[in-house]
Design an enzyme around this catalytic site. Structure first.
Site, PDB file in Angstrom:
ATOM      1  N   ASP A  30      47.700  30.774  30.795  1.00 24.70           N
ATOM      2  CA  ASP A  30      48.769  30.025  30.135  1.00 24.70           C
ATOM      3  C   ASP A  30      48.357  29.780  28.682  1.00 24.70           C
ATOM      4  OD1 ASP A  30      51.160  27.823  31.311  1.00 24.70           O
ATOM      5  OD2 ASP A  30      50.451  27.687  29.255  1.00 24.70           O
ATOM      6  N   ASN A  85      57.540  25.658  38.954  1.00 27.97           N
ATOM      7  CA  ASN A  85      58.669  24.946  38.361  1.00 27.97           C
ATOM      8  C   ASN A  85      59.920  25.803  38.534  1.00 27.97           C
ATOM      9  OD1 ASN A  85      56.741  23.127  37.583  1.00 27.97           O
ATOM     10  ND2 ASN A  85      56.775  23.663  35.430  1.00 27.97           N
ATOM     11  N   GLN A  92      60.977  24.400  34.356  1.00 30.36           N
ATOM     12  CA  GLN A  92      60.682  25.826  34.180  1.00 30.36           C
ATOM     13  C   GLN A  92      60.987  26.241  32.739  1.00 30.36           C
ATOM     14  OE1 GLN A  92      62.819  28.478  36.822  1.00 30.36           O
ATOM     15  NE2 GLN A  92      61.564  30.234  36.250  1.00 30.36           N
ATOM     16  N   VAL A  94      60.025  29.321  31.233  1.00 29.45           N
ATOM     17  CA  VAL A  94      60.387  30.737  31.120  1.00 29.45           C
ATOM     18  C   VAL A  94      61.175  31.119  32.373  1.00 29.45           C
ATOM     19  CG1 VAL A  94      59.524  33.104  30.932  1.00 29.45           C
ATOM     20  CG2 VAL A  94      58.330  31.245  29.750  1.00 29.45           C
ATOM     21  N   HIS A  98      57.301  32.518  38.273  1.00 30.35           N
ATOM     22  CA  HIS A  98      55.853  32.486  38.107  1.00 30.35           C
ATOM     23  C   HIS A  98      55.258  31.295  38.843  1.00 30.35           C
ATOM     24  CE1 HIS A  98      57.495  30.113  34.746  1.00 30.35           C
ATOM     25  NE2 HIS A  98      56.354  29.440  34.697  1.00 30.35           N
ATOM     26  N   ILE A  99      54.039  31.510  39.318  1.00 32.69           N
ATOM     27  CA  ILE A  99      53.295  30.448  39.988  1.00 32.69           C
ATOM     28  C   ILE A  99      52.139  30.051  39.079  1.00 32.69           C
ATOM     29  CG2 ILE A  99      51.948  29.802  42.014  1.00 32.69           C
ATOM     30  CD1 ILE A  99      53.379  31.959  43.595  1.00 32.69           C
TER      31      ILE A  99
END
Ligand SMILES: [Zn+2]
Length: 104
Positions: A30, A85, A92, A94, A98-99
């Site tokens: 990230d 999210n 969220q 993006v 994704h996790i």
């Protein structure tokens, strides 16, 4: 999707150092880490969010989930948190599934 930042990372259009890659997912750090280790596990296929996953994509979700402890172990973590999210109201940022894996 051409305007999706995660699709650009998947296609290599946006060069990003990958922690892990296979035929279904990419994993990278990230850019705004909230923990010592903060990885994003991103599906190669563009799926908007967890709320958009179809029944025939459950093996992809299982694949992503089962990858988490392996990634955590490779990062030297003894334990970790997992976050998905979903939707703008769910934080969220993006709109591509994704996790988040956080630890340390
Ligand atoms: Zn995408």
């Amino acid at each position: 999707m051409s305007d999706c930042i995660f699709c650009k990372i998947v296609s290599g259009t946006l060069a990003t150092p990958l922690i892990y890659e296979d035929d279904r997912v990419v994993v990278f750090k990230d850019i705004k880490p909230k923990a010592e280790v903060h990885l994003l596990v991103v599906s190669k296929e563009h799926i908007q969010s967890l709320a958009h996953v179809l029944e025939d994509q459950t093996s992809l979700i299982a694949h992503m989930m089962l990858l988490l402890p392996k990634l955590a172990k490779a990062q030297g973590l003894l334990g970790f948190k997992t976050q998905i999210n979903t939707g703008k109201a769910g934080g969220q940022e993006v709109p591509h599934l994704h996790i988040q894996l956080l630890g340390g």
